[in-house]
Design a protein around this motif. Structure first.
Motif, PDB file in Angstrom:
ATOM      1  N   HIS A   6       1.383  -1.215   0.175  1.00  0.00           N
ATOM      2  CA  HIS A   6       0.056   0.295   0.065  1.00  0.00           C
ATOM      3  C   HIS A   6       1.149   1.140   0.142  1.00  0.00           C
ATOM      4  N   TRP A   7       0.503   1.697  -0.573  1.00  0.00           N
ATOM      5  CA  TRP A   7       1.390   3.468  -0.944  1.00  0.00           C
ATOM      6  C   TRP A   7       0.323   4.044  -0.280  1.00  0.00           C
ATOM      7  N   ASP A   8       0.061   5.840  -0.264  1.00  0.00           N
ATOM      8  CA  ASP A   8      -0.450   6.538  -0.102  1.00  0.00           C
ATOM      9  C   ASP A   8      -1.145   7.421  -1.003  1.00  0.00           C
ATOM     10  N   ASN A   9      -0.093   7.538  -2.659  1.00  0.00           N
ATOM     11  CA  ASN A   9       0.362   8.161  -3.529  1.00  0.00           C
ATOM     12  C   ASN A   9       0.858   7.158  -4.411  1.00  0.00           C
ATOM     13  N   ILE A  10      -0.029   6.783  -5.838  1.00  0.00           N
ATOM     14  CA  ILE A  10       0.819   6.380  -6.982  1.00  0.00           C
ATOM     15  C   ILE A  10       0.247   7.506  -8.656  1.00  0.00           C
ATOM     16  N   ARG A  28       3.794   8.181   1.601  1.00  0.00           N
ATOM     17  CA  ARG A  28       4.699   7.375   0.439  1.00  0.00           C
ATOM     18  C   ARG A  28       3.603   7.627  -1.254  1.00  0.00           C
ATOM     19  N   THR A  29       4.897   8.133  -1.543  1.00  0.00           N
ATOM     20  CA  THR A  29       4.530   8.426  -3.343  1.00  0.00           C
ATOM     21  C   THR A  29       5.153   7.272  -4.053  1.00  0.00           C
ATOM     22  N   THR A 140     -10.371   2.926  -2.359  1.00  0.00           N
ATOM     23  CA  THR A 140      -8.591   2.874  -2.151  1.00  0.00           C
ATOM     24  C   THR A 140      -8.829   1.783  -3.744  1.00  0.00           C
ATOM     25  N   THR A 155      -1.610  -1.193  -3.873  1.00  0.00           N
ATOM     26  CA  THR A 155      -3.141  -0.175  -3.689  1.00  0.00           C
ATOM     27  C   THR A 155      -2.569   0.730  -2.871  1.00  0.00           C
ATOM     28  N   CYS A 156      -3.404   2.110  -3.673  1.00  0.00           N
ATOM     29  CA  CYS A 156      -2.935   3.392  -2.953  1.00  0.00           C
ATOM     30  C   CYS A 156      -4.551   3.816  -2.168  1.00  0.00           C
ATOM     31  N   THR A 157      -4.677   5.752  -2.046  1.00  0.00           N
ATOM     32  CA  THR A 157      -5.155   6.101  -2.133  1.00  0.00           C
ATOM     33  C   THR A 157      -5.618   7.453  -2.745  1.00  0.00           C
ATOM     34  N   LEU A 159      -4.449   8.371  -7.183  1.00  0.00           N
ATOM     35  CA  LEU A 159      -4.280   7.746  -7.798  1.00  0.00           C
ATOM     36  C   LEU A 159      -3.723   9.143  -8.790  1.00  0.00           C
TER      37      LEU A 159
END
Length: 398
Positions: A6-10, A28-29, A140, A155-157, A159
C-alpha cells in the motif's frame, strides 16, 4: 499469490508532470513508468537542451474547450517559481527567442533536478514497470503492475494520471490515461496531433527542401509570425507547428511571405532605378532564390521590372502576402510534440486537478484537454498542474 503493497499516492508516468507532482505530494509516493529512464520527452526536447518554460506564459497561450481551466494552476505556480527551482539547483540557462528558456548545458540537468527533488520528498520511482490493470473499490485504488516478468498488486489512496497523450509513440506514448479515465466515467474529448509539420501528398516542396523563411501563417482566424521550413514532405518550422494546432483537415492555410510589410514600395523604387532587371532577380534579393524559382511555377513572374505596372506589382505583392495552400494533412502523432484534446476538464477541479466524481483520482499534464503553444508552454503546464495536484494531495494529510 502476489505481494500487495500500500502507498499513499501512486503516480502513473515519470514525465514532467508526474515527477513534479511527486516532489509536492508528500507521504509514501510511488511513481511508475514503463521506460528505462524518467523524463524521456524532457531529454529530447529543445534539441537536447529542454525549452523548460517561457517567460511570458499565461492562459492566452493555451488551447482547451474550457480556456479558463488553466488559469488557477498557472497563477499559483508560475514560470518564475520554476525558474527559481532551476536557479537553486545551479542550472545555467538562457533565453533563445520570444521568452523561450533553454538549459545552457543539457536537458538532463532538468531531469536530474526533478529526481533530486523527488528523493528529497521521499518519493520512490519504479521504471520498466507496465500497468496491467487499475480498479477502485470506492475508497482504495488497486494498480496491478508487471515488473521483471512478475506481477504485483499495489494499492493507494490517491492515483494520479500523468502518462501524457499519444504524441511520439516510438517513445512509448499510449492512450493509457484516456482508457483509465473512461473506466472511471470521465469524458475524453476527440484527440489529434498538435505542434506538428504539414504534409502535401504531391511532394511539391521537395525541390526546395531545406529552405527557411520568416512568415506570418494563419488558419481559422489565428496567426503566428515565425520561421517556416520547406521539407521534402511539406512545411515545418515554428510558424507551421504553431498554426497546426488551430488547423482542421480540408481547410487552407494562408502564408504572408512579407510579414513586416508589403514589398510594393521597394519594387516600385527599383523599377525606376533598375527597370531592365528581371522581376525574378529582384524578388530573389527579398526572398530565398530557390523559393522564387518555386513560386514562378504557379505565379506569373516573367518580364522585367519595367514591364510591371503599379497595378501588376500590387497584385503580385497581394499574392505573396496571401499565399493560400491546402495541406493534405499532418505528420500525425509520429512527430507531433503534443496531443490536442484529451480528458475533459469539465470533470476536473481547476484548483486541485482531482476528478469531481472520483475522489482521489487526479489528472495532470498533457493527458487532459489543455495544450500549450510551442515555446516552453506545455512544460509550464506540466509544472503548474503537477504542483497543484501535489499540493492538494499533501493538504489532505494535514
Amino acid at each position: 499469490m502476489s505481494r500487495q503493497t500500500h502507498w499513499d499516492n501512486i503516480i502513473l508516468g515519470a514525465g514532467a508532470a508526474g515527477m513534479m507532482c511527486a516532489t509536492q505530494s508528500g507521504g509514501r509516493t510511488l511513481v511508475l513508468d514503463h521506460a528505462k529512464a524518467p523524463g524521456e520527452k524532457i531529454r529530447i526536447s529543445g534539441g537536447g537542451r529542454c525549452n523548460f518554460t517561457n517567460m511570458y506564459a499565461g492562459p492566452e497561450n493555451f488551447l482547451s474547450a474550457n480556456p479558463h481551466f488553466c488559469k488557477s494552476a498557472l497563477s499559483r505556480y508560475t514560470q518564475w517559481d520554476f525558474i527559481d527551482m532551476v536557479a537553486r539547483h545551479g542550472i545555467a540557462y538562457h533565453e533563445k527567442t520570444l521568452g523561450q528558456l533553454f538549459c545552457d548545458n543539457s536537458a538532463k540537468d532538468i531531469i536530474a533536478m526533478l529526481q533530486a527533488e523527488m528523493t528529497q520528498a521521499g518519493a520512490a520511482l519504479w521504471l520498466e514497470t507496465q500497468i496491467v490493470n487499475v480498479t477502485h473499490d470506492g475508497t482504495t485504488f488497486n494498480v496491478e503492475v508487471e515488473k521483471s516478468g512478475k506481477r504485483e498488486s499495489l494499492t493507494c489512496t490517491n492515483l494520479v494520471l500523468a502518462t501524457g497523450g499519444k504524441s511520439i509513440p516510438k517513445m512509448g506514448a499510449t492512450g493509457l490515461a484516456y482508457d483509465v479515465a473512461r473506466q472511471f466515467g470521465l469524458t475524453v474529448t476527440d484527440t489529434r496531433a498538435g505542434l506538428v509539420p504539414f504534409t502535401f501528398s504531391d511532394g511539391r516542396f521537395k525541390a526546395i527542401s531545406g529552405v527557411a523563411h520568416p512568415v506570418r501563417a494563419a488558419a481559422n482566424g489565428t496567426s503566428f509570425e515565425e520561421a517556416m521550413l520547406f521539407t521534402h514532405r511539406g512545411l515545418s518550422g515554428p510558424a507551421m507547428l504553431q498554426i497546426s494546432s488551430y488547423w482542421w483537415e480540408s481547410q487552407p492555410i494562408s502564408l504572408n511571405l512579407f510579414p513586416d510589410g508589403s514589398p510594393f514600395d521597394t519594387l516600385r523604387n527599383r523599377r525606376q532605378e533598375q527597370g531592365r532587371r528581371n522581376l525574378t532577380t529582384e524578388l530573389a534579393t527579398l526572398l530565398p532564390s530557390r523559393l522564387v524559382d518555386h513560386l514562378s511555377e504557379t505565379m506569373d513572374l516573367s518580364g522585367n521590372l519595367a514591364d510591371q505596372s503599379d497595378a501588376a506589382l500590387q497584385a503580385l505583392c497581394d499574392q505573396l502576402q496571401n499565399w493560400e495552400l491546402l495541406p493534405s494533412g499532418t505528420e500525425g502523432y509520429r512527430t507531433a510534440e503534443v496531443t490536442l484534446g484529451g480528458i475533459d476538464t469539465d470533470g476536473l477541479s481547476s484548483k486541485t486537478m482531482e476528478a469531481k466524481a472520483v475522489l482521489g483520482l487526479y489528472v495532470i499534464g498533457e493527458a487532459m484537454d489543455v495544450t500549450g503553444w510551442l515555446g516552453g508552454f506545455n512544460f509550464q503546464w506540466a509544472w503548474s498542474s503537477g504542483w497543484a495536484a501535489g499540493q492538494a494531495i499533501a493538504a489532505k494529510r494535514g
